[in-house]
Scaffold this motif. Structure first.
Motif, PDB file in Angstrom:
ATOM      1  N   PHE A  88       0.786  -1.229   0.000  1.00 50.57           N
ATOM      2  CA  PHE A  88       0.000   0.000   0.000  1.00 50.57           C
ATOM      3  C   PHE A  88       0.823   1.288   0.000  1.00 50.57           C
ATOM      4  CE2 PHE A  88      -2.697  -3.204   2.204  1.00 50.57           C
ATOM      5  CZ  PHE A  88      -3.705  -3.285   1.255  1.00 50.57           C
ATOM      6  N   GLY A  89       2.143   1.185   0.009  1.00 53.95           N
ATOM      7  CA  GLY A  89       2.970   2.377  -0.047  1.00 53.95           C
ATOM      8  C   GLY A  89       3.606   2.726   1.289  1.00 53.95           C
ATOM      9  N   LYS A  90       4.552   3.665   1.221  1.00 54.47           N
ATOM     10  CA  LYS A  90       5.360   4.000   2.399  1.00 54.47           C
ATOM     11  C   LYS A  90       4.550   4.582   3.550  1.00 54.47           C
ATOM     12  CE  LYS A  90      10.078   4.563   0.682  1.00 54.47           C
ATOM     13  NZ  LYS A  90      11.234   5.468   0.634  1.00 54.47           N
ATOM     14  N   MET A  91       3.541   5.406   3.230  1.00 55.59           N
ATOM     15  CA  MET A  91       2.797   6.034   4.319  1.00 55.59           C
ATOM     16  C   MET A  91       2.098   4.999   5.195  1.00 55.59           C
ATOM     17  SD  MET A  91      -0.327   8.811   4.428  1.00 55.59           S
ATOM     18  CE  MET A  91       0.632  10.278   4.081  1.00 55.59           C
ATOM     19  N   MET A  92       1.472   4.004   4.573  1.00 59.48           N
ATOM     20  CA  MET A  92       0.785   2.976   5.362  1.00 59.48           C
ATOM     21  C   MET A  92       1.781   2.206   6.222  1.00 59.48           C
ATOM     22  SD  MET A  92      -2.091   1.685   6.198  1.00 59.48           S
ATOM     23  CE  MET A  92      -3.275   2.123   4.916  1.00 59.48           C
ATOM     24  N   GLY A  93       2.938   1.887   5.635  1.00 55.87           N
ATOM     25  CA  GLY A  93       3.979   1.213   6.412  1.00 55.87           C
ATOM     26  C   GLY A  93       4.437   2.064   7.571  1.00 55.87           C
ATOM     27  N   PHE A  94       4.619   3.363   7.313  1.00 56.48           N
ATOM     28  CA  PHE A  94       5.078   4.264   8.369  1.00 56.48           C
ATOM     29  C   PHE A  94       4.052   4.361   9.497  1.00 56.48           C
ATOM     30  CE2 PHE A  94       5.012   8.425  10.397  1.00 56.48           C
ATOM     31  CZ  PHE A  94       6.279   8.451  10.948  1.00 56.48           C
ATOM     32  N   LEU A  95       2.769   4.493   9.143  1.00 53.43           N
ATOM     33  CA  LEU A  95       1.740   4.631  10.170  1.00 53.43           C
ATOM     34  C   LEU A  95       1.712   3.409  11.086  1.00 53.43           C
ATOM     35  CD1 LEU A  95      -1.222   6.294   8.237  1.00 53.43           C
ATOM     36  CD2 LEU A  95       0.365   7.357   9.863  1.00 53.43           C
ATOM     37  N   TYR A  96       1.924   2.233  10.487  1.00 56.63           N
ATOM     38  CA  TYR A  96       2.001   1.030  11.314  1.00 56.63           C
ATOM     39  C   TYR A  96       3.226   1.089  12.226  1.00 56.63           C
ATOM     40  CZ  TYR A  96       2.829  -3.740  12.779  1.00 56.63           C
ATOM     41  OH  TYR A  96       3.090  -4.858  13.539  1.00 56.63           O
ATOM     42  N   GLY A  97       4.380   1.429  11.641  1.00 58.66           N
ATOM     43  CA  GLY A  97       5.603   1.517  12.434  1.00 58.66           C
ATOM     44  C   GLY A  97       5.509   2.571  13.522  1.00 58.66           C
ATOM     45  N   TRP A  98       4.870   3.696  13.199  1.00 59.84           N
ATOM     46  CA  TRP A  98       4.663   4.772  14.166  1.00 59.84           C
ATOM     47  C   TRP A  98       3.818   4.271  15.343  1.00 59.84           C
ATOM     48  CZ3 TRP A  98       5.638   9.692  15.737  1.00 59.84           C
ATOM     49  CH2 TRP A  98       4.665  10.353  16.471  1.00 59.84           C
ATOM     50  N   GLY A  99       2.722   3.583  15.018  1.00 64.50           N
ATOM     51  CA  GLY A  99       1.872   3.024  16.070  1.00 64.50           C
ATOM     52  C   GLY A  99       2.617   2.005  16.908  1.00 64.50           C
ATOM     53  N   MET A 100       3.463   1.213  16.252  1.00 67.77           N
ATOM     54  CA  MET A 100       4.250   0.213  16.978  1.00 67.77           C
ATOM     55  C   MET A 100       5.178   0.846  17.986  1.00 67.77           C
ATOM     56  SD  MET A 100       5.653  -2.992  14.873  1.00 67.77           S
ATOM     57  CE  MET A 100       6.477  -3.461  16.383  1.00 67.77           C
ATOM     58  N   PHE A 101       5.899   1.897  17.533  1.00 72.38           N
ATOM     59  CA  PHE A 101       6.883   2.498  18.430  1.00 72.38           C
ATOM     60  C   PHE A 101       6.220   3.311  19.537  1.00 72.38           C
ATOM     61  CE2 PHE A 101       9.912   5.736  19.861  1.00 72.38           C
ATOM     62  CZ  PHE A 101      10.972   4.920  20.222  1.00 72.38           C
ATOM     63  N   THR A 102       5.166   4.051  19.204  1.00 75.49           N
ATOM     64  CA  THR A 102       4.562   4.918  20.212  1.00 75.49           C
ATOM     65  C   THR A 102       3.839   4.141  21.303  1.00 75.49           C
ATOM     66  OG1 THR A 102       2.658   5.211  18.734  1.00 75.49           O
ATOM     67  CG2 THR A 102       4.322   6.958  18.754  1.00 75.49           C
ATOM     68  N   VAL A 103       3.170   3.037  20.929  1.00 78.62           N
ATOM     69  CA  VAL A 103       2.415   2.347  21.979  1.00 78.62           C
ATOM     70  C   VAL A 103       2.253   0.844  21.771  1.00 78.62           C
ATOM     71  CG1 VAL A 103       0.120   2.718  20.970  1.00 78.62           C
ATOM     72  CG2 VAL A 103       0.368   2.543  23.455  1.00 78.62           C
ATOM     73  N   ILE A 104       2.068   0.357  20.538  1.00 80.22           N
ATOM     74  CA  ILE A 104       1.696  -1.054  20.372  1.00 80.22           C
ATOM     75  C   ILE A 104       2.782  -1.967  20.941  1.00 80.22           C
ATOM     76  CG2 ILE A 104       1.228  -2.904  18.727  1.00 80.22           C
ATOM     77  CD1 ILE A 104      -0.074  -0.827  16.896  1.00 80.22           C
ATOM     78  N   GLN A 105       4.020  -1.836  20.444  1.00 82.75           N
ATOM     79  CA  GLN A 105       5.096  -2.719  20.898  1.00 82.75           C
ATOM     80  C   GLN A 105       5.652  -2.273  22.244  1.00 82.75           C
ATOM     81  OE1 GLN A 105       5.616  -5.318  19.018  1.00 82.75           O
ATOM     82  NE2 GLN A 105       7.534  -6.244  19.645  1.00 82.75           N
ATOM     83  N   THR A 106       5.986  -0.993  22.342  1.00 87.48           N
ATOM     84  CA  THR A 106       6.607  -0.483  23.572  1.00 87.48           C
ATOM     85  C   THR A 106       5.610  -0.472  24.726  1.00 87.48           C
ATOM     86  OG1 THR A 106       6.120   1.749  22.758  1.00 87.48           O
ATOM     87  CG2 THR A 106       8.361   0.924  22.435  1.00 87.48           C
ATOM     88  N   GLY A 107       4.343  -0.138  24.428  1.00 88.88           N
ATOM     89  CA  GLY A 107       3.328  -0.151  25.473  1.00 88.88           C
ATOM     90  C   GLY A 107       3.051  -1.555  25.983  1.00 88.88           C
ATOM     91  N   THR A 108       3.083  -2.524  25.064  1.00 82.06           N
ATOM     92  CA  THR A 108       2.902  -3.916  25.476  1.00 82.06           C
ATOM     93  C   THR A 108       4.060  -4.362  26.365  1.00 82.06           C
ATOM     94  OG1 THR A 108       1.747  -4.392  23.402  1.00 82.06           O
ATOM     95  CG2 THR A 108       2.544  -6.275  24.653  1.00 82.06           C
ATOM     96  N   ILE A 109       5.280  -4.008  25.965  1.00 81.32           N
ATOM     97  CA  ILE A 109       6.461  -4.334  26.781  1.00 81.32           C
ATOM     98  C   ILE A 109       6.302  -3.735  28.185  1.00 81.32           C
ATOM     99  CG2 ILE A 109       8.941  -3.894  27.082  1.00 81.32           C
ATOM    100  CD1 ILE A 109       9.147  -4.012  23.974  1.00 81.32           C
ATOM    101  N   ALA A 110       5.867  -2.467  28.243  1.00 88.67           N
ATOM    102  CA  ALA A 110       5.701  -1.791  29.533  1.00 88.67           C
ATOM    103  C   ALA A 110       4.633  -2.469  30.388  1.00 88.67           C
ATOM    104  CB  ALA A 110       5.338  -0.324  29.311  1.00 88.67           C
ATOM    105  N   ALA A 111       3.486  -2.758  29.791  1.00 88.95           N
ATOM    106  CA  ALA A 111       2.380  -3.353  30.552  1.00 88.95           C
ATOM    107  C   ALA A 111       2.730  -4.740  31.069  1.00 88.95           C
ATOM    108  CB  ALA A 111       1.123  -3.415  29.685  1.00 88.95           C
ATOM    109  N   VAL A 112       3.371  -5.535  30.214  1.00 87.59           N
ATOM    110  CA  VAL A 112       3.757  -6.888  30.645  1.00 87.59           C
ATOM    111  C   VAL A 112       4.846  -6.801  31.709  1.00 87.59           C
ATOM    112  CG1 VAL A 112       4.650  -9.126  29.888  1.00 87.59           C
ATOM    113  CG2 VAL A 112       3.080  -7.873  28.424  1.00 87.59           C
ATOM    114  N   GLY A 113       5.715  -5.786  31.594  1.00 90.75           N
ATOM    115  CA  GLY A 113       6.738  -5.571  32.618  1.00 90.75           C
ATOM    116  C   GLY A 113       6.127  -5.261  33.975  1.00 90.75           C
ATOM    117  N   VAL A 114       5.116  -4.416  33.994  1.00 87.79           N
ATOM    118  CA  VAL A 114       4.449  -4.086  35.256  1.00 87.79           C
ATOM    119  C   VAL A 114       3.683  -5.290  35.793  1.00 87.79           C
ATOM    120  CG1 VAL A 114       2.688  -2.629  36.314  1.00 87.79           C
ATOM    121  CG2 VAL A 114       4.374  -1.620  34.787  1.00 87.79           C
TER     122      VAL A 114
END
Length: 479
Positions: A88-114
Motif C-alpha cells: 500500500f505504499g510508504k505512508m501505510m507502512g510508516f503509520l504502522y511503524g509509528w503506532g508500533m513504536f509509540t504504543v503497540i510494541q513499547t506499550g505492550t512491553i511496559a504493561a507486561v513488565g508491570v
C-alpha cells in the motif's frame, strides 16, 4: 566495507523450533491469567466465555494463515511493516511503524513488565506495602514500576549481546510456561475438590450479562428477552477486547525474518503452529477456570487475577498463590524477551527506509541493532512511568485489529492486482480464510465504534498523529 561487514554480521540463527517459541512466547504474557474475569463480568455465562475465546482463536489462526502468504513473498526483516509498505505504499507502512513504536510494541512491553512486577509482589509483599517513590495527586511511581523498568532494560541488554542469548532465554522461558500451563490444566481437573463445570455451563445462553448490566455501553438493562441481537454482539465485542489483546504479538516472528533459517517456509509454519497451540492452551485454561470456580468467583476475582483464585482452589491458598505468581513471572519474563527481541528489527528496517532515526540502522559487533534495541527499551521504560500504559493498551486493541485487517486484505488485493507474482506459499482455503478474518475483524471494530468508543478514538488519534510526522520526515524528498 562497513556495509559489507554489517550485512555479513546478520546470520540466520533461528530455526523452526526457535521461531515457534518466539510466536508462543510473545503471545503468552499476563492476559490469559487476568482477562477472563472481565469477559465473565461482561457476559455472565460460561458458554459466552468459551464463545469469545473460540471467536478470538478463529480470528488469530485465520490471520496467521493469511500472513503466511505475505511472509513467503517478502521474507525480509520488518514483517508487517514491510508487507504494508510493499502493498500500500510508504505512508501505510510508516503509520504502522509509528503506532508500533509509540504504543503497540513499547506499550505492550511496559504493561507486561508491570504485570511481572505485580506478581513478583505476591512473593515479596514489601513491594506492595512500600510507600511510593514519588506521588503527586493521582500520579505515583512505585517500586513495582521500577522493577518493571529493570527487567525491560536487563532483557534489552541481554539482546544486545546477540541473537543466541535472546534465543536461549526465549526457548527456556517459553518452554517453562508451556509445561507449567499444561500442568495447571491437568491438575485443574484432577485435584479440584468442588467442581463448578456443570453449574457454569448449565447457565446456558440465556445468562447473557446477568452479572453486569453495563456490558455493552449501558445498552443492556434487563433480562434476556429484551436484548437485541445487535446489543448481544456489542457485548461480545466489548468482552473480546481482553481476549484479542491476549492473542496478539504472534506476528513478531515476521519482524526477525532476516535471522530465520529458510524464512519462506519456516515463518508461516511457526505462525500457524504457534498460534494454534496457544489458542488451544487458552481454551483449556478457561475450561480450568470454569471447572474450579463459579461464575462470581471468575467475574469478581480480586484485581481480576482469576488464575490466582483458581490456583488457590487447586493447590490451597498458600502454595497456590506462590505457584501462580511464579508461573506468571516466568510467562511475563519470556513474553517481554520475545517482544524486545523482535520489535527492534522493525525500527531498524524503518530507519533503512529513512522513516526512523538513522542511528537505528547499524548492527553492533554481535550482529544485532543495538541502538534500535535501546531506543525501544528506553521508551518502554518511560511508558512504565507514565501511569497511562494500561489505558493505552486497552484503547489500542482496536488499532491492532485494524492493521491486521489491512494486512490480511493485502493478500486479496495482491491476488487481484498482481496474480502472477511468485507465491512460495498460498493461503490455505483462499479466499475463505482471509474473508473470515475480515468479517470477524470488521464486526469487532464496527461494534466497538458503536458501543465502546473509549476503546477506539484514542487509538485512532495516536495513529493519525503519524500523518503529519510522515510528511515532516519526507518534506525534503517532496521538494
Amino acid at each position: 566495507m562497513e556495509n559489507q561487514k554489517e550485512e555479513g554480521a546478520v546470520k540466520r540463527k533461528l530455526g523452526l523450533f526457535d521461531a515457534v517459541m518466539l510466536v508462543m512466547g510473545s503471545m503468552i504474557g499476563s492476559g490469559i491469567f487476568i482477562v477472563s474475569a472481565d469477559i465473565m463480568r461482561n457476559l455472565g455465562s460460561g458458554y459466552w466465555l468459551i464463545v469469545v475465546w473460540i471467536i478470538t482463536g478463529v480470528m488469530t489462526i485465520a490471520a496467521a494463515i493469511s500472513y503466511g502468504e505475505l511472509s513467503a513473498m517478502f521474507p525480509k526483516a520488518g514483517g508487517q511493516y514491510t508487507y504494508l509498505k510493499e502493498i500500500f505504499g510508504k505512508m501505510m507502512g510508516f503509520l504502522y511503524g509509528w503506532g508500533m513504536f509509540t504504543v503497540i510494541q513499547t506499550g505492550t512491553i511496559a504493561a507486561v513488565g508491570v504485570a511481572f512486577g505485580k506478581f513478583t509482589a505476591y512473593l515479596i509483599p514489601t513491594l506492595n506495602d512500600a510507600a511510593p517513590i514519588f506521588q503527586s495527586g493521582g500520579y505515583k511511581i512505585t517500586w513495582i514500576q521500577i522493577l518493571a523498568i529493570v527487567v525491560i532494560l536487563l532483557l534489552t541488554y541481554i539482546n544486545t549481546k546477540g541473537v543466541e542469548g535472546g534465543k536461549i532465554l526465549q526457548n527456556i522461558f517459553t518452554g517453562s510456561k508451556i509445561v507449567a500451563l499444561i500442568g495447571l490444566i491437568v491438575l485443574g481437573f484432577l485435584l479440584v475438590k468442588t467442581n463448578f463445570w456443570s453449574g457454569n455451563m448449565g447457565l446456558g445462553w440465556k445468562a447473557f450479562n446477568n452479572l453486569n448490566t453495563d456490558a455493552a455501553g449501558n445498552f443492556i438493562k434487563s433480562g434476556w428477552q429484551s436484548i437485541s441481537g445487535m446489543t448481544i454482539m456489542g457485548g461480545i465485542a466489548a468482552a473480546m477486547v481482553g481476549s484479542v489483546f491476549s492473542s496478539v504479538a504472534w506476528e513478531n516472528v515476521t519482524f526477525v525474518s532476516g535471522e530465520i533459517e529458510n524464512p519462506k517456509k519456516n515463518i508461516v509454519r511457526a505462525m500457524v503452529l504457534g498460534t494454534s497451540a496457544v489458542m488451544i492452551l487458552y481454551l483449556l485454561v478457561n475450561f480450568v477456570y470454569l471447572n474450579t470456580l463459579n461464575r462470581d468467583g471468575i467475574a469478581f476475582a480480586v484485581n481480576d487475577r482469576v488464575a490466582v483464585v483458581a490456583s488457590e482452589q487447586i493447590f490451597g491458598s498458600g502454595i497456590g498463590t506462590i505457584i501462580m505468581a511464579v508461573l506468571v513471572m516466568i510467562s511475563t519474563f519470556g513474553c517481554i524477551n520475545g517482544l524486545v527481541l523482535a520489535g527492534s528489527r522493525v525500527f531498524q528496517t524503518m530507519a533503512k527506509d529513512g522513516m526512523f532515526f538513522k542511528a537505528a540502522i547499524t548492527n553492533n559487533k554481535n550482529g544485532v541493532p543495538e541502538k534500535s534495541l535501546w531506543m525501544q527499551g528506553i521508551w518502554a521504560a518511560v511508558l512504565c512511568l507514565s501511569g497511562q500504559y494500561g489505558n493505552l493498551l486497552d484503547m489500542i486493541s482496536f488499532v491492532i485489529v485494524l492493521f491486521y485487517m489491512i494486512t490480511v486484505f493485502g493478500v486479496i488485493y495482491l491476488r487481484i492486482k498482481q496474480p502472477n507474482l511468485e507465491r512460495p506459499y498460498k493461503t490455505w482455503l483462499y479466499p475463505v480464510t482471509p474473508i473470515v478474518y475480515l468479517l470477524i475483524g470488521a464486526s469487532f471494530c464496527i461494534l466497538l465504534l458503536m458501543y465502546k468508543q473509549q476503546y477506539t478514538w484514542p487509538g485512532l488519534i495516536i495513529v493519525l498523529l503519524g500523518v503529519p510526522v510522515y510528511f515532516f520526515i519526507n518534506r525534503k524528498k517532496a521538494v
